[in-house]
Motif scaffolding. Structure first.
Motif, PDB file in Angstrom:
ATOM      1  N   PRO A 126       0.292   8.129   4.897  1.00 46.42           N
ATOM      2  CA  PRO A 126       0.243   8.825   3.607  1.00 46.42           C
ATOM      3  C   PRO A 126       1.010  10.144   3.611  1.00 46.42           C
ATOM      4  O   PRO A 126       1.352  10.661   2.550  1.00 46.42           O
ATOM      5  N   ALA A 127       1.314  10.684   4.778  1.00 46.86           N
ATOM      6  CA  ALA A 127       2.094  11.924   4.828  1.00 46.86           C
ATOM      7  C   ALA A 127       3.557  11.655   4.448  1.00 46.86           C
ATOM      8  O   ALA A 127       4.222  12.547   3.922  1.00 46.86           O
ATOM      9  N   LEU A 128       4.043  10.443   4.694  1.00 44.52           N
ATOM     10  CA  LEU A 128       5.424  10.107   4.342  1.00 44.52           C
ATOM     11  C   LEU A 128       5.529   9.622   2.903  1.00 44.52           C
ATOM     12  O   LEU A 128       6.347  10.116   2.132  1.00 44.52           O
ATOM     13  N   VAL A 129       4.709   8.640   2.554  1.00 45.00           N
ATOM     14  CA  VAL A 129       4.728   8.061   1.211  1.00 45.00           C
ATOM     15  C   VAL A 129       3.362   8.327   0.602  1.00 45.00           C
ATOM     16  O   VAL A 129       2.352   7.806   1.053  1.00 45.00           O
ATOM     17  N   ARG A 130       3.350   9.129  -0.434  1.00 43.54           N
ATOM     18  CA  ARG A 130       2.068   9.611  -0.974  1.00 43.54           C
ATOM     19  C   ARG A 130       1.357   8.586  -1.857  1.00 43.54           C
ATOM     20  O   ARG A 130       0.153   8.490  -1.836  1.00 43.54           O
ATOM     21  N   GLY A 131       2.098   7.835  -2.626  1.00 43.09           N
ATOM     22  CA  GLY A 131       1.453   6.912  -3.565  1.00 43.09           C
ATOM     23  C   GLY A 131       0.922   5.671  -2.871  1.00 43.09           C
ATOM     24  O   GLY A 131       1.632   5.015  -2.117  1.00 43.09           O
ATOM     25  N   LEU A 132      -0.342   5.339  -3.133  1.00 46.02           N
ATOM     26  CA  LEU A 132      -0.960   4.157  -2.547  1.00 46.02           C
ATOM     27  C   LEU A 132      -0.229   2.885  -2.982  1.00 46.02           C
ATOM     28  O   LEU A 132       0.001   1.991  -2.175  1.00 46.02           O
ATOM     29  N   GLN A 133       0.139   2.825  -4.273  1.00 44.73           N
ATOM     30  CA  GLN A 133       0.832   1.643  -4.782  1.00 44.73           C
ATOM     31  C   GLN A 133       2.184   1.463  -4.094  1.00 44.73           C
ATOM     32  O   GLN A 133       2.563   0.362  -3.730  1.00 44.73           O
ATOM     33  N   LEU A 134       2.889   2.562  -3.864  1.00 42.30           N
ATOM     34  CA  LEU A 134       4.194   2.495  -3.205  1.00 42.30           C
ATOM     35  C   LEU A 134       4.041   2.059  -1.746  1.00 42.30           C
ATOM     36  O   LEU A 134       4.849   1.284  -1.234  1.00 42.30           O
ATOM     37  N   ARG A 135       2.972   2.535  -1.095  1.00 47.26           N
ATOM     38  CA  ARG A 135       2.716   2.086   0.286  1.00 47.26           C
ATOM     39  C   ARG A 135       2.427   0.589   0.319  1.00 47.26           C
ATOM     40  O   ARG A 135       2.799  -0.099   1.257  1.00 47.26           O
ATOM     41  N   ARG A 136       1.770   0.081  -0.724  1.00 45.98           N
ATOM     42  CA  ARG A 136       1.543  -1.363  -0.816  1.00 45.98           C
ATOM     43  C   ARG A 136       2.863  -2.119  -0.940  1.00 45.98           C
ATOM     44  O   ARG A 136       3.023  -3.200  -0.380  1.00 45.98           O
ATOM     45  N   TYR A 137       3.803  -1.541  -1.683  1.00 45.94           N
ATOM     46  CA  TYR A 137       5.126  -2.158  -1.791  1.00 45.94           C
ATOM     47  C   TYR A 137       5.812  -2.212  -0.423  1.00 45.94           C
ATOM     48  O   TYR A 137       6.432  -3.213  -0.069  1.00 45.94           O
ATOM     49  N   PHE A 138       5.694  -1.128   0.325  1.00 45.31           N
ATOM     50  CA  PHE A 138       6.273  -1.110   1.673  1.00 45.31           C
ATOM     51  C   PHE A 138       5.540  -2.102   2.582  1.00 45.31           C
ATOM     52  O   PHE A 138       6.150  -2.688   3.479  1.00 45.31           O
ATOM     53  N   LYS A 139       4.252  -2.313   2.345  1.00 41.94           N
ATOM     54  CA  LYS A 139       3.502  -3.305   3.112  1.00 41.94           C
ATOM     55  C   LYS A 139       4.051  -4.710   2.834  1.00 41.94           C
ATOM     56  O   LYS A 139       4.157  -5.535   3.748  1.00 41.94           O
ATOM     57  N   ASP A 140       4.431  -4.969   1.581  1.00 42.90           N
ATOM     58  CA  ASP A 140       5.049  -6.242   1.242  1.00 42.90           C
ATOM     59  C   ASP A 140       6.376  -6.409   1.979  1.00 42.90           C
ATOM     60  O   ASP A 140       6.679  -7.490   2.500  1.00 42.90           O
ATOM     61  N   VAL A 141       7.158  -5.342   2.048  1.00 40.08           N
ATOM     62  CA  VAL A 141       8.416  -5.391   2.797  1.00 40.08           C
ATOM     63  C   VAL A 141       8.118  -5.624   4.280  1.00 40.08           C
ATOM     64  O   VAL A 141       8.828  -6.372   4.956  1.00 40.08           O
ATOM     65  N   ASP A 142       7.047  -5.011   4.773  1.00 40.39           N
ATOM     66  CA  ASP A 142       6.664  -5.225   6.173  1.00 40.39           C
ATOM     67  C   ASP A 142       6.284  -6.691   6.419  1.00 40.39           C
ATOM     68  O   ASP A 142       6.589  -7.232   7.471  1.00 40.39           O
ATOM     69  N   ASP A 143       5.645  -7.321   5.458  1.00 41.79           N
ATOM     70  CA  ASP A 143       5.326  -8.744   5.595  1.00 41.79           C
ATOM     71  C   ASP A 143       6.609  -9.575   5.715  1.00 41.79           C
ATOM     72  O   ASP A 143       6.678 -10.501   6.522  1.00 41.79           O
ATOM     73  N   HIS A 144       7.613  -9.218   4.933  1.00 44.04           N
ATOM     74  CA  HIS A 144       8.892  -9.928   5.023  1.00 44.04           C
ATOM     75  C   HIS A 144       9.561  -9.658   6.370  1.00 44.04           C
ATOM     76  O   HIS A 144      10.146 -10.575   6.968  1.00 44.04           O
ATOM     77  N   ALA A 145       9.470  -8.420   6.849  1.00 51.65           N
ATOM     78  CA  ALA A 145      10.037  -8.087   8.156  1.00 51.65           C
ATOM     79  C   ALA A 145       9.304  -8.850   9.260  1.00 51.65           C
ATOM     80  O   ALA A 145       9.928  -9.311  10.223  1.00 51.65           O
ATOM     81  N   SER A 146       8.004  -9.008   9.107  1.00 52.70           N
ATOM     82  CA  SER A 146       7.233  -9.790  10.066  1.00 52.70           C
ATOM     83  C   SER A 146       7.679 -11.249  10.056  1.00 52.70           C
ATOM     84  O   SER A 146       7.785 -11.885  11.112  1.00 52.70           O
TER      85      SER A 146
END
Length: 175
Positions: free
Chosen positions: A84-104
């Motif tokens: 949360p120190a890098l990306v403050r918005g919870l919704q935006l972090r969820r978007y990055f989590k989706d990208v992480d799923d694709h990277a996985s």
């Protein structure tokens, strides 16, 4: 969405969009590598004697390097999705989590492809061993037939006076 609209929503939204597009395109490009692996497998099985193993080894080396780069990129994406120190918005972090799923998923595909190239190498060596085994079987049969004859020729070709059946009328036919 247009870049101006994304930039107006913030740099992290733009960063997410860029990373998401790049990851998705990278995932789609791995289909080409699957086709190359399939072609190498077909060549190794159908014409093992003409197959160049260096192509498969080079592909494995490249895939291993790409896998390491993807592992490093995934660590960054994972940090963006969890910190949360890098990306403050919870919704935006969820978007990055989706990208992480694709990277996985990319990591999984790369692991599968490296395993396929390793299996290709083992298949190639198995095919070569089968051909070697066939050759050795033929040589063994020839040796079994020729070795006793060679022994007899060597034995009766000596310059000795007392060799069994040497002076016999039917000695040649008995030997």
């Amino acid at each position: 969405a247009e870049p101006q609209m994304l930039a107006a929503r913030g740099p992290w939204v733009l960063a997410h969009r860029i990373i998401d597009v790049l990851i998705d395109r990278f995932l789609r490009s791995l289909v080409v590598v699957d086709r190359v692996i399939d072609e190498l497998e077909e060549a190794a099985i159908s014409a093992a004697e003409a197959f160049d193993m260096s192509d498969a080894l080079e592909l494995k080396r490249k895939l291993t390097a790409v896998r390491q780069m993807m592992r490093d990129q995934r660590a960054i994406i994972l940090r963006l999705s969890n910190d949360p120190a890098l990306v403050r918005g919870l919704q935006l972090r969820r978007y990055f989590k989706d990208v992480d799923d694709h990277a996985s998923e990319i990591m999984h595909v790369l692991d599968k492809q490296v395993d396929s190239v390793t299996a290709l190498r083992e298949t190639y060596y198995a095919m070569i061993n089968v051909r070697l085994s066939d050759t050795m079987r033929i040589l063994t049969v020839l040796t079994t037939i020729v070795a006793p004859l060679n022994l007899l020729v060597g034995f009766y070709g000596m310059n000795f006076e007392f060799i069994p059946l040497l002076h016999s009328q039917s000695g040649f036919w008995i030997v």
